[in-house]
Motif scaffolding. Sequence first.
Motif, PDB file in Angstrom:
ATOM      1  N   PRO A 254      -5.884 -39.182  -3.994  1.00 48.43           N
ATOM      2  CA  PRO A 254      -5.478 -40.567  -3.747  1.00 48.43           C
ATOM      3  C   PRO A 254      -5.150 -40.744  -2.262  1.00 48.43           C
ATOM      4  O   PRO A 254      -4.818 -39.758  -1.588  1.00 48.43           O
ATOM      5  CB  PRO A 254      -4.209 -40.743  -4.594  1.00 48.43           C
ATOM      6  CG  PRO A 254      -3.899 -39.435  -5.197  1.00 48.43           C
ATOM      7  CD  PRO A 254      -4.867 -38.413  -4.715  1.00 48.43           C
ATOM      8  N   PHE A 255      -5.211 -41.955  -1.755  1.00 51.59           N
ATOM      9  CA  PHE A 255      -4.928 -42.164  -0.334  1.00 51.59           C
ATOM     10  C   PHE A 255      -3.948 -43.330  -0.130  1.00 51.59           C
ATOM     11  O   PHE A 255      -2.840 -43.119   0.328  1.00 51.59           O
ATOM     12  CB  PHE A 255      -6.234 -42.413   0.428  1.00 51.59           C
ATOM     13  CG  PHE A 255      -6.067 -42.306   1.913  1.00 51.59           C
ATOM     14  CD1 PHE A 255      -6.010 -41.067   2.537  1.00 51.59           C
ATOM     15  CD2 PHE A 255      -5.942 -43.451   2.704  1.00 51.59           C
ATOM     16  CE1 PHE A 255      -5.837 -40.960   3.918  1.00 51.59           C
ATOM     17  CE2 PHE A 255      -5.771 -43.358   4.082  1.00 51.59           C
ATOM     18  CZ  PHE A 255      -5.726 -42.105   4.684  1.00 51.59           C
ATOM     19  N   LEU A 265       4.102 -37.811   7.564  1.00 51.15           N
ATOM     20  CA  LEU A 265       3.459 -36.572   8.016  1.00 51.15           C
ATOM     21  C   LEU A 265       2.790 -36.788   9.373  1.00 51.15           C
ATOM     22  O   LEU A 265       2.858 -35.940  10.267  1.00 51.15           O
ATOM     23  CB  LEU A 265       2.453 -36.075   6.972  1.00 51.15           C
ATOM     24  CG  LEU A 265       3.072 -35.580   5.654  1.00 51.15           C
ATOM     25  CD1 LEU A 265       1.981 -35.206   4.647  1.00 51.15           C
ATOM     26  CD2 LEU A 265       3.994 -34.381   5.882  1.00 51.15           C
ATOM     27  N   ARG A 266       2.162 -37.952   9.538  1.00 50.49           N
ATOM     28  CA  ARG A 266       1.534 -38.251  10.848  1.00 50.49           C
ATOM     29  C   ARG A 266       2.592 -38.341  11.927  1.00 50.49           C
ATOM     30  O   ARG A 266       2.405 -37.859  13.035  1.00 50.49           O
ATOM     31  CB  ARG A 266       0.745 -39.563  10.764  1.00 50.49           C
ATOM     32  CG  ARG A 266      -0.605 -39.368  10.068  1.00 50.49           C
ATOM     33  CD  ARG A 266      -1.359 -40.690  10.014  1.00 50.49           C
ATOM     34  NE  ARG A 266      -2.710 -40.522   9.512  1.00 50.49           N
ATOM     35  CZ  ARG A 266      -3.406 -41.474   8.919  1.00 50.49           C
ATOM     36  NH1 ARG A 266      -2.895 -42.680   8.745  1.00 50.49           N
ATOM     37  NH2 ARG A 266      -4.637 -41.245   8.498  1.00 50.49           N
ATOM     38  N   GLU A 273      -6.895 -37.463   7.825  1.00 48.44           N
ATOM     39  CA  GLU A 273      -8.000 -38.414   7.931  1.00 48.44           C
ATOM     40  C   GLU A 273      -8.726 -38.523   6.601  1.00 48.44           C
ATOM     41  O   GLU A 273      -9.007 -37.507   5.960  1.00 48.44           O
ATOM     42  CB  GLU A 273      -8.974 -37.949   9.010  1.00 48.44           C
ATOM     43  CG  GLU A 273     -10.037 -38.972   9.347  1.00 48.44           C
ATOM     44  CD  GLU A 273     -10.952 -38.460  10.463  1.00 48.44           C
ATOM     45  OE1 GLU A 273     -10.867 -38.997  11.573  1.00 48.44           O
ATOM     46  OE2 GLU A 273     -11.736 -37.518  10.210  1.00 48.44           O
ATOM     47  N   ARG A 274      -9.022 -39.765   6.236  1.00 49.93           N
ATOM     48  CA  ARG A 274      -9.815 -39.967   5.028  1.00 49.93           C
ATOM     49  C   ARG A 274     -11.278 -39.782   5.402  1.00 49.93           C
ATOM     50  O   ARG A 274     -11.787 -40.472   6.284  1.00 49.93           O
ATOM     51  CB  ARG A 274      -9.592 -41.385   4.531  1.00 49.93           C
ATOM     52  CG  ARG A 274     -10.183 -41.644   3.190  1.00 49.93           C
ATOM     53  CD  ARG A 274      -9.907 -43.072   2.827  1.00 49.93           C
ATOM     54  NE  ARG A 274      -9.726 -43.216   1.412  1.00 49.93           N
ATOM     55  CZ  ARG A 274      -9.387 -44.344   0.845  1.00 49.93           C
ATOM     56  NH1 ARG A 274      -9.139 -45.402   1.575  1.00 49.93           N
ATOM     57  NH2 ARG A 274      -9.281 -44.408  -0.453  1.00 49.93           N
ATOM     58  N   GLN A 275     -11.939 -38.830   4.758  1.00 50.57           N
ATOM     59  CA  GLN A 275     -13.347 -38.577   5.064  1.00 50.57           C
ATOM     60  C   GLN A 275     -14.189 -38.884   3.820  1.00 50.57           C
ATOM     61  O   GLN A 275     -13.639 -39.143   2.760  1.00 50.57           O
ATOM     62  CB  GLN A 275     -13.524 -37.122   5.516  1.00 50.57           C
ATOM     63  CG  GLN A 275     -12.701 -36.827   6.771  1.00 50.57           C
ATOM     64  CD  GLN A 275     -12.884 -35.429   7.317  1.00 50.57           C
ATOM     65  OE1 GLN A 275     -13.382 -34.555   6.613  1.00 50.57           O
ATOM     66  NE2 GLN A 275     -12.493 -35.218   8.552  1.00 50.57           N
ATOM     67  N   ARG A 280      -8.754 -34.989   4.804  1.00 56.92           N
ATOM     68  CA  ARG A 280      -8.616 -33.770   5.614  1.00 56.92           C
ATOM     69  C   ARG A 280      -7.221 -33.724   6.235  1.00 56.92           C
ATOM     70  O   ARG A 280      -6.729 -34.718   6.768  1.00 56.92           O
ATOM     71  CB  ARG A 280      -9.677 -33.789   6.710  1.00 56.92           C
ATOM     72  CG  ARG A 280      -9.596 -32.609   7.610  1.00 56.92           C
ATOM     73  CD  ARG A 280     -10.971 -32.132   7.986  1.00 56.92           C
ATOM     74  NE  ARG A 280     -10.867 -31.028   8.915  1.00 56.92           N
ATOM     75  CZ  ARG A 280     -11.551 -30.945  10.040  1.00 56.92           C
ATOM     76  NH1 ARG A 280     -12.398 -31.909  10.361  1.00 56.92           N
ATOM     77  NH2 ARG A 280     -11.409 -29.904  10.814  1.00 56.92           N
ATOM     78  N   VAL A 281      -6.601 -32.564   6.156  1.00 58.56           N
ATOM     79  CA  VAL A 281      -5.247 -32.373   6.688  1.00 58.56           C
ATOM     80  C   VAL A 281      -5.298 -31.166   7.616  1.00 58.56           C
ATOM     81  O   VAL A 281      -5.718 -30.076   7.200  1.00 58.56           O
ATOM     82  CB  VAL A 281      -4.248 -32.095   5.540  1.00 58.56           C
ATOM     83  CG1 VAL A 281      -2.843 -31.890   6.084  1.00 58.56           C
ATOM     84  CG2 VAL A 281      -4.272 -33.237   4.526  1.00 58.56           C
TER      85      VAL A 281
END
Length: 416
Positions: A254-255, A265-266, A273-275, A280-281
């Motif tokens: 989920p995003f 977290l950022r 990043e949503r790819q 991706r973390v």
Amino acid sequence: MDKLVINGGARLEGEIRISGSKNAALPILFAALMAEGDVTLENVPGLRDIHTTLKLLTLLGCESGFKEKNVEIRAGQLTFQAPYDLVRTMRASVLCLGPLLAKIGKAKVALPGGCAIGSRPVDLHLRALEQMGAKFELDSGYIIGNCSKLVGAHIIFDFPTVGGTENLLMAACLASGTTVLENSAREPEIVDLANFLIACGAKIKGHGTSVITIEGVSKLSGCTYRVMSDRIEAGTYMVAGAITKGDVLLTNCPFEELESVIAKLREMGVFIERQKNGVRVKVDNELNCVDVVTLPYPGFPTDMQAQIMALMCASQGSGMVKETIFENRFMHALELIRMGAGIKLSGQTAMIRGGAQLTGAPVMASDLRASASLVLAGLRARGKTEVQRIYHLDRGYESMEKKLSGVGADIWREKE
Ligand code: UD1
């Protein structure tokens, strides 16, 4: 009893598939009690809480089967008693109250009782069901509820309770007339439950906002429904990637539902990043502590509080974590301190001094998310960590040690 043993220090790299959501699947399973006809649920996680729920549904008169993430349920002649032996292992059992009252007008459910993360009463569930015409008495530790037919009501929750909103949402589907739930919880799992009920023929509007309107229908039918992915499991593996300065891709992840967690977290310095094929973390540099306050959705989830605390302990600077949803939800902090973390507790607030070198230790988990935070700290710590009593973890994380060792962690399960 099993324990997890971790040799810390490995950088996680690779893909982790996120399982179906426990907290969405549980109410949906209870809602299936009300359906006439077959219900097929896809993407159900193979967890202890799910097996407990299926046992309870069998006792209540349902037939069910669980095969490769799919659960099939058919409600038969329903009975009304949820015994203490099952309820005490899983507080969510109280979610059978609304469906049973709506469907057969009677429910006898053991009071969940004390819980490791605070008193967690169900008074808001009961008061709201009373407004719909149910009568309750307490006898020998059981809540006994009766009603002839639930009637629609205008309910204003004192607090946006997740379970309370779910119980009332389910009950209102088969009540006569219209029910309005104000100050209801907005968690994505409630939206998933509402979408399932709609697929069964329910008439619901406003789910995902704080005012939900339900127009009662005379029956619900079966359907096939895919349960959403687990946002808390996903958030936990985001922290696993971050705390090991790793690079992981979370699939089936989920995003939007994790916006507040991703934002924090950022802010700490994690690249997320949503790819096309997942989320991706990645972490290359030292992270920084931040301030976190847990709040009802869309605020920062209490179910991610223990995990982000572990990450902050291994980051630079200092920060604060304030828990506003549950009392007594800092038991992981005492175990993290035993691993070398710089944490000071004052009431519902934890002050964290980052920069500590965590060291492995035997630790004991007291609840589900606390256990997860100790595993995360163990992934980062120097030396060997043994997380004991992991039956808590097995309630909520599917094959955690397999998922982590699949991306390079040195972790295994042993009998204690
Ligand atoms: C659900 C989640 C849990 C999560 C929590 C908050 C499931 C199975 N569990 O729990 O993982 O941590 O939401 O996001 O989905 N309260 C009362 N009276 C009530 C009901 C609640 O005082 O009748 C209080 C509780 O004690 C607690 C707060 O309200 O302090 C939040 O509880 P609630 O939102 O109901 O959480 P759960 O549904 O139990």
